[in-house]
Design an enzyme around this catalytic site. Sequence first.
Site, PDB file in Angstrom:
ATOM      1  N   SER A  10       0.798  -1.288  -0.124  1.00  0.00           N
ATOM      2  CA  SER A  10      -0.174   0.054   0.125  1.00  0.00           C
ATOM      3  C   SER A  10       0.784   1.279  -0.052  1.00  0.00           C
ATOM      4  O   SER A  10       1.946   1.131   0.225  1.00  0.00           O
ATOM      5  CB  SER A  10      -0.946  -0.045   1.484  1.00  0.00           C
ATOM      6  OG  SER A  10      -0.208   0.142   2.415  1.00  0.00           O
ATOM      7  N   LYS A  11       0.251   2.224  -0.377  1.00  0.00           N
ATOM      8  CA  LYS A  11       0.862   3.575  -0.267  1.00  0.00           C
ATOM      9  C   LYS A  11       1.611   4.062   0.947  1.00  0.00           C
ATOM     10  O   LYS A  11       2.742   4.511   0.800  1.00  0.00           O
ATOM     11  CB  LYS A  11      -0.036   4.766  -0.832  1.00  0.00           C
ATOM     12  CG  LYS A  11      -1.122   4.421  -2.011  1.00  0.00           C
ATOM     13  CD  LYS A  11      -1.794   5.198  -2.267  1.00  0.00           C
ATOM     14  CE  LYS A  11      -2.631   5.089  -3.746  1.00  0.00           C
ATOM     15  NZ  LYS A  11      -3.207   6.237  -4.401  1.00  0.00           N
ATOM     16  N   ARG A  12       1.274   3.466   2.071  1.00  0.00           N
ATOM     17  CA  ARG A  12       1.815   3.957   3.340  1.00  0.00           C
ATOM     18  C   ARG A  12       3.115   3.203   3.594  1.00  0.00           C
ATOM     19  O   ARG A  12       4.173   3.502   4.103  1.00  0.00           O
ATOM     20  CB  ARG A  12       0.931   3.424   4.482  1.00  0.00           C
ATOM     21  CG  ARG A  12      -0.176   4.500   4.431  1.00  0.00           C
ATOM     22  CD  ARG A  12      -0.067   5.459   5.731  1.00  0.00           C
ATOM     23  NE  ARG A  12      -1.092   6.610   5.438  1.00  0.00           N
ATOM     24  CZ  ARG A  12      -0.612   8.011   5.316  1.00  0.00           C
ATOM     25  NH1 ARG A  12       0.727   8.040   5.306  1.00  0.00           N
ATOM     26  NH2 ARG A  12      -1.694   8.827   5.148  1.00  0.00           N
ATOM     27  N   ASP A  13       3.396   1.996   3.006  1.00  0.00           N
ATOM     28  CA  ASP A  13       4.407   0.955   3.143  1.00  0.00           C
ATOM     29  C   ASP A  13       5.623   1.686   2.707  1.00  0.00           C
ATOM     30  O   ASP A  13       6.802   1.275   3.455  1.00  0.00           O
ATOM     31  CB  ASP A  13       4.441  -0.391   2.491  1.00  0.00           C
ATOM     32  CG  ASP A  13       3.152  -1.153   2.887  1.00  0.00           C
ATOM     33  OD1 ASP A  13       2.893  -1.081   4.290  1.00  0.00           O
ATOM     34  OD2 ASP A  13       2.447  -1.757   2.206  1.00  0.00           O
TER      35      ASP A  13
END
Length: 508
Positions: free
Chosen positions: A264-267
């Site tokens: 995901s984008k947060r990773d």
Amino acid sequence: MERKVRVRFAPSPTGPLHIGGVRTALYNYLFARQMGGTMILRIEDTDQGRFVPGAEEYIIESLAWLGIEFDEGVHVGGPFAPYRQSDRKPLYRQYADQLIADGWAYYAFDTPESLDQIRKQYEAEKKAFQYDVTSRNGLRNSLTLTKEEVNQLLTANHPYVIRFKMPEDEDIVINDLIRGRVVVHSKLLDDKVLFKSDGMPTYHLANIVDDHLMEISHVIRGEEWLPSAPLHVMLYKAFGWEATMPEFAHLPLLLKPDGNGKLSKRDGDRLGFPVFPTQWQDPKTGEISSGYRESGYFPEAVINILAFLGWNPGTTQEMFSMEELIQAFSIDRISKSGAKFDLEKAKWFNQQYLRLLSGEELAVLFIPVLIEKGIKIETEKLAIICDLVKERLNFVKDLWEQTAFFFNTPTTYDEQVIKKRWKEDTAEHLQKINLLLEALHPFGTMAAHDKVVAYIQDNGLNMGQIMNCLRLVIVGAGTGPDLFTIISLIGKEEATKRINKGVAEINV
RNA sequence: GGUCCGUUCGUCUAGAUGGCCCAGGACGCUAGGUUUUCAUCCUAGAAAUCAGGGGUUCGAAUCCCCUACGGACUACCA
């Protein structure tokens, strides 16, 4: 039936494209190019609520940076324009109406609130609510209401959606190019909304209508779409478009490097590697997410890395240019299981590409950095320096760290080296060597080398006793490329200055 | 909960029609060599009881069944 290959990459502009999406675009591109087909960029922006300004431009620019080109699309036009679904809005209604007329769809007047209510009730009983064959007869829709009631609601502009009427008893078969035959029974599926109360189609309707109209031959997309593929197959059937239905290929997911789950984008920022091709700044929060480009990756390396996440050529060759990928790519060598991104291997790929560059090419990339630091140097000389340190870098941005001592006199000296190597008589030896270097004419790599080596031999010393400390005063550290080359490049004056400075400062 | 998909070294993976696989390569890791040093490079090595269990077979990572685990999906989001 053999037909012209036409594939599309169809992102929704809800933010920056992450590498999973980039890989999907890449595979579509490789397939299209290999088959001599057409690559299309279609923007799926049917959800105006999630629209993010700049996202569409971001997608176009980042793919362009990577060398993924489109033959048709929002930015280049084409015979099936427009390619943005919001611009195609007037087109979809008639298809929804056609489905209603043919008994494949119906009006549903339930409000989102009332459906939420029902969902909560089911949840309380530990059941999951689905708007489907079993429940639709108890809801407010054109299946349960009389014709008059429906017409009344319609003319009164009562909000409604159009739902697909999923058949009760039918095995739906998807022949996936990667997964093989997948069968799902229709009674398990729900009556998906095709047309929203805001007058826009949902993804499902717009996607099928556009793929049909744009004569798409192959749908290559992420595995997250596999569960809705049966719906899509049913839609082709309902429209009577089965004969030209595209082939499906559902790609394995890109997973988080640690633990499990979809990347995901947060990773990225959590684990210290980019998940976006280029840097992205959130227009709302101003938050910046790093990109491969800004982190120093070459587009060729990113392509190579991504190509190998879920596909392999079946040979031991690992370095592939875009052209080679186009030649070697094949859908049946795509793996079925998800792939975790490996940062170490990514760095290695970048390093391999960096080594392909000559000193001159590296110098060109390095010059802007030096200009920013106010350093002037002839390109020829810089090329020699770049060539000298080439093998010690993963990224162009590592160049400064590896070459700073060429431009700046050291101000600090590695304590470890001093402790280990600096002896009582070191200063004296270095001063004598300095005198020899000062007297040297002509001055050069070999000349300096011969002079120092002769001194070491004449005094019965060994290389290790002198070289490490000489390096320390010249470079400030115990590591680096060939010392005599460095001395020659910085010149006699600078070299002798550094020796004097080092001897003075270290001995104090 | 339901549906579907998946499961070979830490990671990416090789492994057509079962035997050449007590499982090969790459990254990373370890050791040795080369080097004035570090990096590079070279050599060697550790690392998967092929998720587990049952079959079928003379023989299975490869075929069948079951189980477990993981994931995706389950919105008037895509």
